[in-house]
Design a protein around this motif. Structure first.
Motif, PDB file in Angstrom:
ATOM      1  N   GLY B  22       0.824  -1.205   0.000  1.00 35.77           N
ATOM      2  CA  GLY B  22       0.000   0.000   0.000  1.00 35.77           C
ATOM      3  C   GLY B  22       0.862   1.260   0.000  1.00 35.77           C
ATOM      4  O   GLY B  22       0.551   2.240  -0.686  1.00 35.77           O
ATOM      5  N   VAL B  23       1.948   1.244   0.763  1.00 37.82           N
ATOM      6  CA  VAL B  23       2.860   2.397   0.789  1.00 37.82           C
ATOM      7  C   VAL B  23       3.455   2.593  -0.605  1.00 37.82           C
ATOM      8  O   VAL B  23       3.472   3.704  -1.143  1.00 37.82           O
ATOM      9  N   ARG B  24       3.904   1.508  -1.199  1.00 37.44           N
ATOM     10  CA  ARG B  24       4.442   1.583  -2.561  1.00 37.44           C
ATOM     11  C   ARG B  24       3.418   2.170  -3.537  1.00 37.44           C
ATOM     12  O   ARG B  24       3.727   2.995  -4.382  1.00 37.44           O
ATOM     13  N   ALA B  25       2.185   1.723  -3.396  1.00 38.96           N
ATOM     14  CA  ALA B  25       1.157   2.134  -4.358  1.00 38.96           C
ATOM     15  C   ALA B  25       0.666   3.559  -4.127  1.00 38.96           C
ATOM     16  O   ALA B  25       0.329   4.263  -5.076  1.00 38.96           O
ATOM     17  N   HIS B  26       0.606   3.966  -2.855  1.00 39.93           N
ATOM     18  CA  HIS B  26      -0.081   5.224  -2.557  1.00 39.93           C
ATOM     19  C   HIS B  26       0.803   6.316  -1.973  1.00 39.93           C
ATOM     20  O   HIS B  26       0.342   7.432  -1.779  1.00 39.93           O
ATOM     21  N   MET B  27       2.062   5.995  -1.623  1.00 36.90           N
ATOM     22  CA  MET B  27       2.927   7.019  -1.019  1.00 36.90           C
ATOM     23  C   MET B  27       4.310   6.964  -1.638  1.00 36.90           C
ATOM     24  O   MET B  27       5.293   6.620  -0.972  1.00 36.90           O
ATOM     25  N   THR B  28       4.365   7.292  -2.911  1.00 38.01           N
ATOM     26  CA  THR B  28       5.658   7.229  -3.605  1.00 38.01           C
ATOM     27  C   THR B  28       6.649   8.173  -2.935  1.00 38.01           C
ATOM     28  O   THR B  28       6.290   9.239  -2.447  1.00 38.01           O
ATOM     29  N   GLY B  29       7.904   7.707  -2.901  1.00 45.31           N
ATOM     30  CA  GLY B  29       8.951   8.515  -2.299  1.00 45.31           C
ATOM     31  C   GLY B  29       9.209   8.156  -0.843  1.00 45.31           C
ATOM     32  O   GLY B  29      10.254   8.514  -0.290  1.00 45.31           O
ATOM     33  N   VAL B  30       8.271   7.453  -0.234  1.00 42.82           N
ATOM     34  CA  VAL B  30       8.456   7.070   1.171  1.00 42.82           C
ATOM     35  C   VAL B  30       9.402   5.870   1.252  1.00 42.82           C
ATOM     36  O   VAL B  30       9.227   4.883   0.541  1.00 42.82           O
ATOM     37  N   GLY B  31      10.439   5.987   2.106  1.00 43.79           N
ATOM     38  CA  GLY B  31      11.384   4.885   2.288  1.00 43.79           C
ATOM     39  C   GLY B  31      10.753   3.764   3.086  1.00 43.79           C
ATOM     40  O   GLY B  31      10.027   4.011   4.051  1.00 43.79           O
ATOM     41  N   LEU B  32      10.998   2.519   2.685  1.00 43.23           N
ATOM     42  CA  LEU B  32      10.287   1.385   3.265  1.00 43.23           C
ATOM     43  C   LEU B  32      11.279   0.307   3.694  1.00 43.23           C
ATOM     44  O   LEU B  32      12.013  -0.240   2.866  1.00 43.23           O
ATOM     45  N   THR B  33      11.320   0.042   5.001  1.00 41.30           N
ATOM     46  CA  THR B  33      12.202  -1.002   5.522  1.00 41.30           C
ATOM     47  C   THR B  33      11.348  -2.080   6.164  1.00 41.30           C
ATOM     48  O   THR B  33      10.325  -1.770   6.787  1.00 41.30           O
ATOM     49  N   GLY B  34      11.758  -3.341   6.006  1.00 40.31           N
ATOM     50  CA  GLY B  34      11.004  -4.430   6.596  1.00 40.31           C
ATOM     51  C   GLY B  34      11.861  -5.301   7.487  1.00 40.31           C
ATOM     52  O   GLY B  34      13.093  -5.351   7.332  1.00 40.31           O
ATOM     53  N   TYR B  35      11.209  -5.970   8.421  1.00 41.05           N
ATOM     54  CA  TYR B  35      11.899  -6.983   9.219  1.00 41.05           C
ATOM     55  C   TYR B  35      10.885  -8.033   9.631  1.00 41.05           C
ATOM     56  O   TYR B  35       9.715  -7.719   9.904  1.00 41.05           O
ATOM     57  N   ASP B  36      11.330  -9.272   9.677  1.00 38.75           N
ATOM     58  CA  ASP B  36      10.481 -10.355  10.182  1.00 38.75           C
ATOM     59  C   ASP B  36      11.369 -11.303  10.969  1.00 38.75           C
ATOM     60  O   ASP B  36      12.534 -11.515  10.607  1.00 38.75           O
ATOM     61  N   ALA B  37      10.846 -11.873  12.044  1.00 37.23           N
ATOM     62  CA  ALA B  37      11.647 -12.782  12.868  1.00 37.23           C
ATOM     63  C   ALA B  37      12.015 -14.044  12.087  1.00 37.23           C
ATOM     64  O   ALA B  37      13.016 -14.702  12.380  1.00 37.23           O
TER      65      ALA B  37
END
Ligand SMILES: NC(=O)c1ccc[n+]([C@@H]2O[C@H](COP(=O)([O-])OP(=O)(O)OC[C@H]3O[C@@H](n4cnc5c(N)ncnc54)[C@H](OP(=O)(O)O)[C@@H]3O)[C@@H](O)[C@H]2O)c1
Ligand SMILES: NC(=O)c1ccc[n+]([C@@H]2O[C@H](COP(=O)([O-])OP(=O)(O)OC[C@H]3O[C@@H](n4cnc5c(N)ncnc54)[C@H](OP(=O)(O)O)[C@@H]3O)[C@@H](O)[C@H]2O)c1
Lengths: 302, 302
Positions: B22-37
């Protein structure tokens, strides 16, 4: 050649009108007569051209039929059959689509002594009712269960089976009593529970009905679909299949109490184990083509 | 301008990966970091390019974030927050998506003293889980409930609300305790009941599991969808929202007993009245855009 050439549908609701549309779509040349106790339904059926002819009485509807299918609520089947008993041609086969079979078989035999009776139950439906709710594809790839009496004419059974195959269904044979227990768990109990929970949710005080509806996408909305099914039809099903429904309900209640205890005492493992088992059941339902494999039933998102 | 410029998602399952998309689709320019255990989930997330960066630890994932959203099972939220507590920038806002809120608020406050916490719960989901199950439209036209503490920074609340609006959601504010009671009835109880009935049906002897699956189109299949939801997530929900769930379950059981009596004593009118009331609830759900108006959820027929 179609197994019957003049079909009469008594009761032009969801199922009856779907059969009529299915006959039109898959059995061209077959004569189609309809009748419904409700004058408004007859009007609608005429207006949308559901059948070749919509009769004004049950008797007039059956006079030249070789197949008569009763598509009325199960509690009304005996009366509906009595209405045309005197006008039924001697060689006509009578069938029905009732959701429970023991009570229906008894009612039909009483109402139509000596007649070739081949009871059937297509396991397919939606939450809608009435003549405009039907569609020809409703029975495609669904099971239709026949519960012929032991002394039924094999040819009549064969012809009814062929009729349902042409409507797109797969055929299974069962004893009426076993049918009623199987459907008590796969259909009647789910409906009873859905009706209950929707009732419970709308009777709360601290959580308003409008909140319940507003946040229903968390799971509740699925239950509202089932709980929107026809009240008359379902009242009749529960009253007619009472023993089996009460028995299944008893087992469900016991299992629910066990889960309640597991939550109360914080037994996470017990919950986890059950939830893992039930996930596997879903997989089987999909593998066997009994539901849309797409997530969320394939509901549209946007 | 988007309300946050560097978003970190902790837990890349159905909800976390839907937020990332959703961030990719609707908030271009926002940096996105992920983590999962789970290292495998991290691998998958990298392989499908879910985020700009998938970190190898929770701490590394948050070092330059201005919004951190915890998308892990509610029982794991405290631990997951503790893992990055020391690395969190002083001005970062922390949110979550947990399905119950009282226990989560407590856990987050304990794990992250002094941090701006704005708990949230998007009322949207499917029966799938994992990083590949997500999609950007999941939250479109769904409610997202925020349960900020009384002393929350209004600007932080405003920014989190704006974030969810950009993901397509409508915002509602609630007390955590009220949230938990509303969701107990609209989501937790329906899941509990679906899990129970699927369990009951697969434990019968006279009706085999294969019969249950074969004839599931009579209603049962709807319940299997809900009962296919993630076991860990739901174990945690029931254990965390225990009081509200047990209370709603108690009311449900009473209503079910009343219905049982009505069936046993043949009180058709009582059944008919309830079934008529519940039908009206379905109409409201549809009128308020909370479900697909098409029959049968819009399931494909052929
Ligand atoms: N819906 C399902 O999912 C489903 C699935 C499989 C089998 N079935 C079975 O199919 C049958 C029909 O259900 P349905 O869903 O089609 O119901 P429906 O849409 O309510 O249609 C039933 C129709 O029968 C009429 N009727 C009632 N008594 C009659 C009588 N004595 N003579 C002639 N017509 C009469 C009704 O008229 P009124 O307007 O007066 O009520 C109504 O138009 C039931 O036995 C049900 O158990 C239903
Ligand atoms: N699904 C829904 O319908 C829905 C709707 C609204 C809200 N929610 C809430 O959303 C949250 C996530 O649910 P989901 O459906 O997205 O679940 P999911 O698909 O199972 O994803 C959860 C992910 O979090 C990971 N995880 C577990 N503990 C962690 C930790 N300490 N640190 C980092 N990652 C961790 C899990 O890894 P493993 O592989 O090790 O498990 C898994 O990959 C839950 O709190 C749930 O209550 C769910």
């Amino acid at each position: 050649m179609p197994p019957f050439s003049r079909v009469t549908v008594i009761g032009l609701g969801l199922i009856g009108s779907s059969i009529a549309r299915g006959v039109r779509a898959h059995m061209t040349g077959v004569g189609l007569t309809g009748y419904d106790a409700d004058p408004q339904v007859r009007e609608t059926a005429k207006a949308i051209g559901l059948c070749d002819d919509v009769a004004d009485s049950a008797g007039a509807a059956v006079t030249d039929a070789d197949l008569v299918i009763l598509c009325v609520p199960v509690g009304a089947i005996g009366d509906a059959a009595r209405e045309f008993a005197e006008d039924l041609p001697a060689d006509a086969v009578v069938s029905d689509v009732g959701s429970c079979k023991e009570s229906v078989v008894t009612a039909l035999r009483e109402a139509l002594p000596g007649v070739a009776i081949v009871p059937a139950h297509p396991v397919a439906g939606t939450e809608r009712s009435g003549p405009e709710a039907g569609f020809a594809q409703l029975f495609h790839n669904r099971w239709c269960i026949l519960t012929p009496p032991a002394d039924a004419d094999p040819l009549a059974v064969e012809r009814v089976a062929e009729f349902w195959k042409r409507l797109g269904a797969d055929i299974e044979m069962m004893e009426p009593a076993h049918h009623d227990r199987v459907l008590a768990v796969t259909s009647h109990l789910p409906h009873l529970i859905a009706y209950t929970i929707v009732g419970t949710a709308s009777d709360l005080e601290e959580v308003t009905s409008s909140e319940v509806i507003k946040y229903s996408a968390g799971g509740f909305r699925d239950f509202t679909r089932i709980a929107a099914s026809d009240p008359t039809m379902w009242r009749d099903v529960f009253l007619s299949n009472r023993e089996a429904v009460l028995d299944m309900l008893q087992r469900f209640s016991e299992d629910l109490s066990a889960l309640q205890r597991a939550i109360r005492w914080g037994k996470g493992e017990e919950l986890f184990d059950l939830f893992t088992r039930t996930r596997a059941v879903r997989r089987s339902v999909i593998e066997q083509g009994q539901d849309d494999a797409r997530e969320d039933f394939g509901r549209a998102h946007d």
